[in-house]
Design a protein around this motif. Structure first.
Motif, PDB file in Angstrom:
ATOM      1  N   HIS A   6       1.895   6.801  -3.501  1.00 18.10           N
ATOM      2  CA  HIS A   6       2.976   7.525  -3.010  1.00 18.10           C
ATOM      3  C   HIS A   6       2.778   6.975  -1.413  1.00 18.10           C
ATOM      4  O   HIS A   6       3.400   7.549  -0.513  1.00 18.10           O
ATOM      5  CB  HIS A   6       2.759   8.792  -3.212  1.00 18.10           C
ATOM      6  N   SER A  44       1.449   3.475   3.641  1.00 17.91           N
ATOM      7  CA  SER A  44       0.244   2.835   4.542  1.00 17.91           C
ATOM      8  C   SER A  44      -0.590   1.897   3.732  1.00 17.91           C
ATOM      9  O   SER A  44      -0.814   0.855   4.035  1.00 17.91           O
ATOM     10  CB  SER A  44      -0.220   3.956   5.499  1.00 17.91           C
ATOM     11  N   ARG A  80       1.168  -1.071   2.183  1.00 17.71           N
ATOM     12  CA  ARG A  80       1.487  -2.320   3.160  1.00 17.71           C
ATOM     13  C   ARG A  80       0.313  -3.045   3.266  1.00 17.71           C
ATOM     14  O   ARG A  80       0.429  -4.326   3.099  1.00 17.71           O
ATOM     15  CB  ARG A  80       1.696  -1.923   4.502  1.00 17.71           C
ATOM     16  N   PHE A  81      -0.849  -2.398   3.167  1.00 16.08           N
ATOM     17  CA  PHE A  81      -2.056  -3.245   3.306  1.00 16.08           C
ATOM     18  C   PHE A  81      -2.195  -4.072   1.991  1.00 16.08           C
ATOM     19  O   PHE A  81      -2.900  -5.151   1.899  1.00 16.08           O
ATOM     20  CB  PHE A  81      -3.282  -2.282   3.336  1.00 16.08           C
ATOM     21  N   ILE A  82      -1.959  -3.342   0.784  1.00 24.83           N
ATOM     22  CA  ILE A  82      -2.592  -4.150  -0.406  1.00 24.83           C
ATOM     23  C   ILE A  82      -1.296  -4.814  -1.195  1.00 24.83           C
ATOM     24  O   ILE A  82      -1.716  -5.977  -1.978  1.00 24.83           O
ATOM     25  CB  ILE A  82      -3.182  -2.983  -1.607  1.00 24.83           C
ATOM     26  N   ALA A  83      -0.027  -4.703  -1.131  1.00 22.13           N
ATOM     27  CA  ALA A  83       0.886  -5.168  -1.795  1.00 22.13           C
ATOM     28  C   ALA A  83       1.693  -6.432  -1.495  1.00 22.13           C
ATOM     29  O   ALA A  83       1.811  -6.616  -0.263  1.00 22.13           O
ATOM     30  CB  ALA A  83       1.920  -3.949  -2.216  1.00 22.13           C
ATOM     31  N   SER A 103       6.700  -7.192   0.583  1.00 21.67           N
ATOM     32  CA  SER A 103       6.054  -6.259   1.527  1.00 21.67           C
ATOM     33  C   SER A 103       6.683  -6.321   2.903  1.00 21.67           C
ATOM     34  O   SER A 103       7.175  -5.405   3.525  1.00 21.67           O
ATOM     35  CB  SER A 103       4.880  -6.302   1.403  1.00 21.67           C
ATOM     36  N   PHE A 129       9.232  -3.485   4.959  1.00 23.08           N
ATOM     37  CA  PHE A 129       8.710  -3.065   6.300  1.00 23.08           C
ATOM     38  C   PHE A 129       9.734  -3.432   7.497  1.00 23.08           C
ATOM     39  O   PHE A 129      10.172  -2.605   8.538  1.00 23.08           O
ATOM     40  CB  PHE A 129       7.597  -3.042   6.686  1.00 23.08           C
ATOM     41  N   LEU A 140      11.231   7.393   3.532  1.00 23.19           N
ATOM     42  CA  LEU A 140       9.812   7.453   3.280  1.00 23.19           C
ATOM     43  C   LEU A 140       9.121   6.682   4.350  1.00 23.19           C
ATOM     44  O   LEU A 140       7.788   7.075   4.773  1.00 23.19           O
ATOM     45  CB  LEU A 140       9.717   6.380   2.022  1.00 23.19           C
ATOM     46  N   LEU A 141       9.598   5.631   4.990  1.00 22.74           N
ATOM     47  CA  LEU A 141       8.946   4.853   6.126  1.00 22.74           C
ATOM     48  C   LEU A 141       8.833   5.588   7.246  1.00 22.74           C
ATOM     49  O   LEU A 141       7.922   5.534   8.019  1.00 22.74           O
ATOM     50  CB  LEU A 141       9.897   3.503   6.502  1.00 22.74           C
ATOM     51  N   THR A 193       7.863   8.735   7.150  1.00 20.25           N
ATOM     52  CA  THR A 193       7.024   9.781   7.125  1.00 20.25           C
ATOM     53  C   THR A 193       5.467   9.323   7.080  1.00 20.25           C
ATOM     54  O   THR A 193       4.574   9.921   7.005  1.00 20.25           O
ATOM     55  CB  THR A 193       7.191  10.516   5.700  1.00 20.25           C
ATOM     56  N   VAL A 194       5.275   8.060   7.191  1.00 20.42           N
ATOM     57  CA  VAL A 194       3.839   7.575   7.276  1.00 20.42           C
ATOM     58  C   VAL A 194       3.170   8.159   8.519  1.00 20.42           C
ATOM     59  O   VAL A 194       3.575   7.759   9.522  1.00 20.42           O
ATOM     60  CB  VAL A 194       3.926   6.016   7.172  1.00 20.42           C
ATOM     61  N   PRO A 195       2.175   8.870   8.360  1.00 22.36           N
ATOM     62  CA  PRO A 195       1.660   9.380   9.509  1.00 22.36           C
ATOM     63  C   PRO A 195       0.611   8.175  10.337  1.00 22.36           C
ATOM     64  O   PRO A 195       0.278   7.166   9.648  1.00 22.36           O
ATOM     65  CB  PRO A 195       0.494  10.430   9.052  1.00 22.36           C
ATOM     66  N   MET A 196       0.592   8.211  11.581  1.00 25.73           N
ATOM     67  CA  MET A 196       0.038   7.178  12.342  1.00 25.73           C
ATOM     68  C   MET A 196      -1.322   7.830  13.039  1.00 25.73           C
ATOM     69  O   MET A 196      -1.032   8.874  13.751  1.00 25.73           O
ATOM     70  CB  MET A 196       0.836   6.577  13.353  1.00 25.73           C
TER      71      MET A 196
END
Lengths: 322, 357, 308
Positions: free
Chosen positions: A216, A219, A222-225, A242, A246, A257-258, A260-263
């Motif tokens: 879900h 972040s 983005r790193f793994i897919a 990927s 982005f 969704l993008l 909402t990714v907290p930084m």
């Protein structure tokens, strides 16, 4: 660009799959609607969505836990959904394995780690003798950073991260080709998530695996897919590799969704604007939506009208970035 | 800028022990914290670090086998650790200090209507009539973002979605105008899109109603978004605290480094993420030296011998690590989190949304 | 001192695998069960009492050779209805036999019957119940079987069987097992259904584990505690069934000693010689209660939540 996709070998195909559940009174709840995509050999394909989006249901359908009510699933060109022979079923188990979300719930608390990891070996008799089996278990433990001395321990003696690695070891010992990883790190403590992600990446490279990574959290994805499918209320709304997703997100749900990714940056967070997904902004004419390819490998769920809008937007974005 | 602000709650050297089958677990090992009026303080830590237990001492909600064995928590001239009976807590717990929990269903009664649960609290704490309470309840429900509040007044919790339930819990918590709102992982159980809405709601309400917020979370992204000040907890202690900018851009404790560095947001595809091994210490045993030392690749020999004191980094920023001792070797924070702001600016657009260049 | 301090501010050696070691002593399920069980002094006392009673009940009748139909003192009035004394521990009864011998011979048979019946019910009921819980197809027709059997009045069944098979050990065991196993199976079925769909069972399925291995490795180990609880209630219940049936004349018959037999026999002397009635009843109570307590405590100890 297009050759890159047509040349690659497809390992798993989801062909127009519907999955529904009876909810009493002859009513049906459709959890997944017309899912249709291919997963290529050697990639990490991420399925991203919120709880109740149908992502876990679809993942479990691949493992034959949930039956498909329409469509079919092909593995290496052979149908694995619906009624198949016992031999084919065993073949699915050998080649497709699962990593579960909650390592505390998915390990048998009354069995030793040795049994947990050997379970698949016993079922398929994948060892020559006892010595060979123990050696295999030791190797599996070491490959996930655990110690042979852990064999005689019970799951509850381990930390969450260690348990999840036991879960990975027992899947890997089967030498599968395809792994469905259902939110494998979201039940873990933040400090050990990175270790499990690294481990999954390392094993993938070593064993030439293909992952379906259900998550879900964008972040992590983005790193793994390599490629990402975004699923919302049972419908896949966008698929892209990927970087493209982005860089050129098109569907308003993906964009939401993008946002909402907290930084981990208080200055950036102070400026944060959440984009709320508002389905009323979509084409309300009632025209049928389908997943259409807007650029090679980039699919978006749209009506004719919406598709035109996405096309215009994408062209504008591409001009800006160029 | 913090100088002239009032301290609303002051915890001094708090120690909490639990008795678990003939053994003692020291969950909190001497934690001090001053909360300033109107600020948002975030306590960040992993499970078992003691972050929830610590704040439960502010509302007397420790499990029955646990007790505050040392220290004090001063609030309006009263030492909260001395309060015993529910009667002592009346007027403080739920009234002046309210808590929102991770799972809204722990605070809601599944077989009573939403409306009756809100009005009950209002009637009890404000002593107003039933009709006045109902009017207030509907106003509150609207204020926390429930559309058609009057229509939904008589519905049951199961008819509400998870995010809506959490809004109701917030409404109940705010119905007695608390001075401190403790948010214990308020969004962990919720979906990402709902999570953002709840956090925004709490922030807006705080601006309007001017209460002090204490966040408990494991999510550094949430901390960056909400906090004015941050305390990092590990092994039953706060090991670093400072303003949110100080802790994110100039962290000093190796555990804070590790937490920040291992975030997948900072990962580069195809490369290994920074990671820590092992598990937090068992708090049944006496901990010698720095609790993080066994997992710390930068541990000094003294970390295994003696507990480090707090070293001052700035007036607002302190860290409990021997690395700050003048005798310690100089050590830079990991490369991943150097120039953190520049890096993150590059990977986000104006609204903070993720993108890839 | 200063030199020592400087040394302390060096980096320590760091071994990644070091943090993977588990410091806690190795966990063993059965060792933990026994340790938990023996930790409570009261439990140990009851267990010792129980073992003593069981051994005594098994051995004493062999030595006394008591049989209700052997009555050497029947014509000796001076040997009848004697009060308990040093010579006659529980006194003597209406035919001049030692009550002490009668009670222990009765206890022996009652205990044997209840243990054998419980064992049979468990051995038959547990595997059937486990399969029943797993298989949806089996569930459909087994529920019908259960409904039919559970509606047969037990007393009626006992009467019919005792007429058909005659009184005696064999018919009593058949009476107390031919329907009882269904209740054990039903109980196990419900328990299995509770844990059948847990995630670790789904994980086993994904590894290709078959139903029977699942039952043996994934399900039954979780049920040890509830099975013990069930058995610890079943044994005293079956003793009381035996007593009741023998008292009704449907049990072991007049030729075999049993507690029920003794109680039935001595009820008529309740007014003049109450000790004749109360002694076997007390022995029955002591056996039942201590069996129940030990079984319960063992079941508690078998629950890993108590092993901390």
């Amino acid at each position: 660009m297009s050759n890159e996709y047509t040349d690659r070998e497809v390992i798993l195909s989801i062909r127009h799959v519907d999955i529904s559940f009876d909810v009493g009174n002859k009513k049906k709840f459709v959890a997944v609607k017309d899912a249709n995509f291919d997963i290529y050999k050697g990639e990490t394909f991420a399925l991203v969505g919120e709880s109740g989006s149908g992502k876990t249901t679809l993942g479990r359908a691949i493992l034959r836990i949930n039956p498909c009510s329409a469509g079919e699933i092909l593995f290496e060109g052979k149908r694995i959904s619906g009624k198949i022979s016992r031999e084919e079923d065993r073949n699915v188990v050998r080649n497709i394995q699962m990593i579960f979300q909650d390592p505390a719930a998915s390990l048998n608390e009354r069995a030793t780690i040795e049994y947990c990891i050997s379970e698949g070996l016993y079922n398929f008799h994948l060892y020559e003798n006892e010595e060979d089996r123990v050696a295999k278990v030791d190797r599996a433990l070491q490959s996930v950073g655990l110690l042979p001395e852990h064999k005689s321990r019970y799951p509850h003696e381990f930390s969450g991260g260690q348990r999840q690695r036991v879960g990975i070891a027992r899947a890997m010992i089967m030498d599968p080709k395809f792994i469905v990883a259902d939110e494998p790190i979201s039940a873990l403590d933040v400090s050990i998530r990175a270790q499990v992600l690294n481990l999954m990446n390392r094993l993938k490279a070593e064993k030439n695996l293909t992952y379906l990574f259900i998550a879900h959290d964008l972040s992590v994805v983005r790193f793994i897919a390599d490629r990402i499918a975004v699923i919302h209320m049972g419908e896949i709304v966008e698929i892209a590799d990927s970087e493209t997703l982005f860089q050129y997100p098109l569907h308003p749900y993906t964009i939401s969704l993008l946002s909402t990714v907290p930084m981990p940056d208080p200055l950036v967070e102070k400026e944060r604007k959440h984009i709320v997904y508002d389905p009323s902004q979509l084409d309300q004419s009632g025209a049928a939506r389908s997943l259409r390819e807007i650029r090679p490998g980039h699919f978006v769920f749209a009506t004719d009208l919406e598709f035109e809008g996405y096309e215009a937007k994408l062209e504008k974005l591409e001009r800006e970035k160029a | 800028m913090e100088e002239n602000r009032n301290i609303i709650l002051s915890a001094k050297d708090v120690e909490v022990q639990f008795r678990v089958r003939d053994r003692y677990l020291t969950a909190i090992r001497g934690v001090s914290l001053d909360l300033y009026e109107g600020e948002t303080f975030a306590i960040v830590g992993e499970s078992g670090s003691g972050k929830s237990v610590f704040t439960k001492t502010f509302t007397g909600m420790l499990e029955s086998n646990g007790s505050v064995t040392k220290g004090s928590v001063m609030f309006h001239g009263k030492d909260l650790t001395k309060l015993k009976s529910d009667k002592d807590w009346e007027g403080i717990r739920g009234a002046k200090i309210a808590t929102i929990f991770q799972d809204p269903m722990t605070s809601l009664n599944p077989i009573r209507t939403i409306g009756s649960q809100i009005t009950e609290v209002i009637e009890k704490h404000q002593g107003v009539s039933a009709s006045e309470a109902k009017a207030q309840a509907i106003e509150l429900m609207e204020r926390v973002g429930i559309k058609n509040a009057a229509d939904r007044f008589n519905e049951y919790p199961f008819q509400y979605s998870g995010g809506m339930r959490q809004r109701i819990v917030i409404a109940i918590a705010l119905s007695c105008h608390p001075e401190i709102l403790i948010c214990d992982e308020p969004t962990t159980a919720l979906d990402v899109t709902i999570q953002a809405q709840i956090i925004a709601l709490i922030r807006d309400l705080q601006r309007e109603l001017k209460f002090t917020t204490l966040y408990i979370t494991h999510d550094l992204g949430v901390v960056a978004n909400v906090a004015d000040r941050v305390g990092v907890m590990y092994g039953g202690q706060i090991i670093e605290y400072g303003t949110v900018e100080e802790v994110f851009f100039d962290p000093r404790h190796p555990y804070t480094w590790a937490l920040l560095s291992s975030l997948p947001q900072l990962g580069v595809k195809g490369e290994e993420l920074y990671y820590i091994t092992g598990t937090p210490p068992s708090l049944y045993n006496e901990i010698k030296g720095d609790a993080f030392a066994p997992r710390n690749e930068h541990a000094l020999k003294i970390d295994f011998v003696e507990e480090p004191p707090f070293f001052r980094v700035s007036d607002t920023h302190y860290a409990k690590t021997w690395l700050l001792d003048p005798r310690a070797p100089k050590l830079e924070k990991p490369a991943v989190i150097q120039d953190l702001h520049e890096k993150i600016k590059k990977m986000t657009d104006k609204g903070g949304a993720f993108h890839v260049e | 001192m200063e030199a020592e301090n400087i040394n302390l501010f060096e980096f320590a050696a760091f071994d990644e695998l070091e943090s993977e070691h588990i410091a806690a002593p190795r966990y063993s399920y059965w060792k933990s069960v026994w340790r938990t069980f023996f930790k409570n002094k009261f439990t140990v006392a009851v267990a010792i009492l129980l073992v003593f009673i069981l051994c005594f009940a098994l051995i004493q009748p062999k030595l006394s050779g008591y049989s209700p139909i052997v009555t050497p003192n029947i014509n000796n009035a001076s040997m009848k209805f004697l009060k308990p004394s040093a010579e006659h521990i529980f006194g003597t009864d209406h035919v001049g036999n030692e009550v002490f011998d009668a009670v222990w011979a009765g206890a022996r048979n009652s205990i044997i019957v209840s243990f054998v019946c419980t064992a049979i019910n468990m051995i038959v009921g547990i595997p059937i119940g486990a399969l029943w819980g797993f298989s949806k197809r089996m569930d459909r027709w087994m529920l019908e079987v259960y409904n039919v059997i559970s509606n047969i009045p037990f007393l009626l069944l006992a009467m019919i069987l005792s007429y058909v098979l005659g009184a005696g050990m064999r018919s009593l065991i058949i009476t107390m097992t031919c329907t009882e196993w269904v209740f054990v199976a039903y109980f196990i079925r419900t328990q299995v259904m509770i844990i059948r769909d847990r995630e670790y069972n789904m994980a086993s399925k994904c590894l290709g584990t078959g139903t029977w291995t699942m039952i043996m490795k994934n399900v039954l180990p979780y049920l040890i505690s509830v099975i013990m609880t069930y058995a610890s209630r079943q044994i005293p219940t079956l003793i009381s069934y035996e007593v009741f049936l023998s008292w009704m004349g449907l049990g072991l018959g007049t030729t075999n000693a049993s507690l029920g037999q003794s109680i039935a026999m001595y009820t008529s002397y309740m007014n003049g010689y109450p000790h004749l009635f109360w002694i076997p009843v007390s022995v029955l109570a002591i056996i039942s209660i201590s069996l129940y307590i030990v079984g319960q405590k063992l079941a508690d100890a078998a629950d890993p939540r108590t092993h901390m």
